[in-house]
Design an enzyme around this catalytic site. Structure first.
Site, PDB file in Angstrom:
ATOM      1  N   GLU A 188       8.275  -6.793  -0.584  1.00 21.63           N
ATOM      2  CA  GLU A 188       7.274  -6.698   0.492  1.00 21.63           C
ATOM      3  C   GLU A 188       5.979  -7.203  -0.113  1.00 21.63           C
ATOM      4  OE1 GLU A 188       6.750  -3.086   2.970  1.00 21.63           O
ATOM      5  OE2 GLU A 188       4.767  -3.893   3.428  1.00 21.63           O
ATOM      6  N   HIS A 219       3.088 -10.086   0.280  1.00 21.52           N
ATOM      7  CA  HIS A 219       2.611 -10.946   1.359  1.00 21.52           C
ATOM      8  C   HIS A 219       1.786 -12.135   0.904  1.00 21.52           C
ATOM      9  CE1 HIS A 219       4.139  -7.915   4.000  1.00 21.52           C
ATOM     10  NE2 HIS A 219       3.379  -6.997   3.458  1.00 21.52           N
ATOM     11  N   HIS A 266       8.685  -4.895   9.417  1.00 21.31           N
ATOM     12  CA  HIS A 266       7.388  -4.586   8.793  1.00 21.31           C
ATOM     13  C   HIS A 266       6.401  -4.087   9.847  1.00 21.31           C
ATOM     14  CE1 HIS A 266       3.409  -5.501   7.048  1.00 21.31           C
ATOM     15  NE2 HIS A 266       3.998  -5.245   5.892  1.00 21.31           N
ATOM     16  N   ASP A 291       3.737  -4.247  -1.903  1.00 15.95           N
ATOM     17  CA  ASP A 291       2.867  -4.487  -0.739  1.00 15.95           C
ATOM     18  C   ASP A 291       1.575  -5.209  -1.149  1.00 15.95           C
ATOM     19  OD1 ASP A 291       2.423  -4.592   1.961  1.00 15.95           O
ATOM     20  OD2 ASP A 291       2.211  -2.435   2.257  1.00 15.95           O
TER      21      ASP A 291
HETATM   22  C1  GRE Z   1       0.715  -4.622   5.183  1.00 15.89           C
HETATM   23  O1  GRE Z   1       0.939  -5.765   5.556  1.00 15.89           O
HETATM   24  O2  GRE Z   1       1.573  -3.965   4.616  1.00 15.89           O
HETATM   25  C2  GRE Z   1      -0.620  -4.023   5.433  1.00 15.89           C
HETATM   26  C3  GRE Z   1      -1.485  -4.640   6.322  1.00 15.89           C
HETATM   27  C4  GRE Z   1      -2.721  -4.084   6.513  1.00 15.89           C
HETATM   28  C5  GRE Z   1      -3.102  -2.920   5.856  1.00 15.89           C
HETATM   29  C6  GRE Z   1      -2.229  -2.310   5.001  1.00 15.89           C
HETATM   30  C7  GRE Z   1      -0.994  -2.855   4.782  1.00 15.89           C
HETATM   31  O3  GRE Z   1      -1.105  -5.754   6.953  1.00 15.89           O
HETATM   32  O4  GRE Z   1      -0.133  -2.247   3.947  1.00 15.89           O
HETATM   33 ZN    ZN Z   2       3.246  -5.003   3.943  1.00 21.88          ZN
END
Ligand code: GRE
Ligand code: ZN
Length: 327
Positions: free
Chosen positions: A8, A10, A165, A286
């Site tokens: 996870e 990004h 997600h 994350d």
């Molecule tokens: C995520 O994509 O996991 C995320 C967000 C915004 C705030 C916290 C978060 O997109 O974990």
């Molecule tokens: Zn995330």
């Protein structure tokens, strides 16, 4: 622990950076955050090296494609994001892999994009940011409805995991969060929204139709493990509208994988471990919403698991789940 695998994690493209900037934290971190989420080279790799992460399976930020009202534009942005991930994988094949962003506005187009990503680009699965808007701002489409059964047939045929997600719920759908924006966001609303969607999938008969589906949810299960026993217990008395044939808990344990993304808590980890078992939990961070260092410092040192279990949850489960060509 060296050799960790995470998924996870990004990235963003220029078209999707603005929407997550608000989450960067205190002002001043804006620029750094934007740099981090766009970077797929030195900075990210250095953080991975520092924290013992060998492989990151990348995905687009949230809500991105799922909040685009125009279907053609959603298709285009998904392709662009996926091509950007594919390029990064080409540059660093031993460090990255990809999860596909999908234009769920059009289930057929989403199937086609998933096939393209898996078969042509070598992606390992999909990561979708919750419900999709389509056509008008005030729309929210969930994937348990009949319109998506052919899409799920594609996921089942390809036999790849689908990461559900979080995204923020729409104001029109949540009067109870009015005037409390923090409740709508990652501290609470993200999980409630995602858990509800996951439970809809369980209750829709989806897993009777496709018994090999593997759904991944993050944040140590988006509250579900903590309440799973009670849900099954209460459903002895009322299952109105529930179209599953098995208990909710059975579907959850058979079809879901849980990750540690953004939830580095022993108490929650213990509950998740006891509820789904160590075969169904995977380490994730994350990044860049969280620091890889915080994730790894917690995971590498938690005394709830021994070193063999750490290796399983930090690496081996991911190899099996995504059929990675690694040992
Ligand atoms: C995520 O994509 O996991 C995320 C967000 C915004 C705030 C916290 C978060 O997109 O974990
Ligand atoms: Zn995330």
């Amino acid at each position: 622990m060296k050799g960790k695998i995470v998924f996870e994690e990004h990235m963003a493209i220029l078209e999707t950076t603005a929407e997550t900037k608000d989450f960067a934290g205190e002002s001043g971190r804006f620029d750094e955050f934007t740099e981090e989420i766009l970077d797929l080279d030195d900075m990210r790799l250095a953080a991975m090296d520092r924290t013992g992460i060998e492989l990151a399976i990348l995905s687009l930020n949230a809500p991105a494609v799922q909040s685009i009202l125009d279907t053609d534009q959603a298709i285009e942005i998904a392709r662009k994001a996926n091509d950007t991930i594919a390029d990064a994988v080409k540059r660093h094949p031993s460090r990255y892999a990809g999860l596909a962003a999908l234009p769920m506005q059009d289930p057929q187009a989403a199937s086609e994009e998933l096939k393209r990503c898996v078969k042509e680009l070598g992606f390992k699965g999909a990561l979708v940011n919750g419900f999709t808007q389509r056509g008008e701002e005030d729309s929210a489409i969930y994937y348990d409805i009949d319109e998506y059964r052919d899409f799920w047939a594609t996921v089942s045929d390809l036999d790849v995991p689908f990461y559900l997600h979080p995204r923020m719920g729409l104001p029109s759908q949540s009067k109870n969060l009015e005037d409390h924006p923090w409740l709508r966001s990652s501290p609470w609303g993200f999980s409630v929204e995602t858990a509800t969607h996951a439970l809809r999938l369980c209750g829709s008969g989806l897993f009777e139709d496709f018994n090999n589906l593997k759904i991944v949810i993050g944040h140590l299960g988006e509250f579900i493990p903590y309440n799973l026993w009670r849900m099954d217990a209460r459903m002895r008395f009322s299952t109105r509208g529930y179209r599953g044939k098995k208990l909710l808990g059975d579907y959850f344990r058979e079809h879901f994988y849980i990750t540690t993304s953004g939830n580095f808590s022993d108490a929650s980890f213990r509950c998740a471990l006891e509820t789904v078992g160590k075969d169904r939990i995977c380490f994730c961070t994350d990044y860049p919403f969280e620091r890889m260092d915080d994730a790894a410092n917690w995971f590498d040192n938690t005394t709830l698991i021994n070193d063999a279990e750490r290796r399983q949850i930090g690496r081996e489960n991911a190899i099996e789940l995504f059929k990675l060509d690694m040992e």
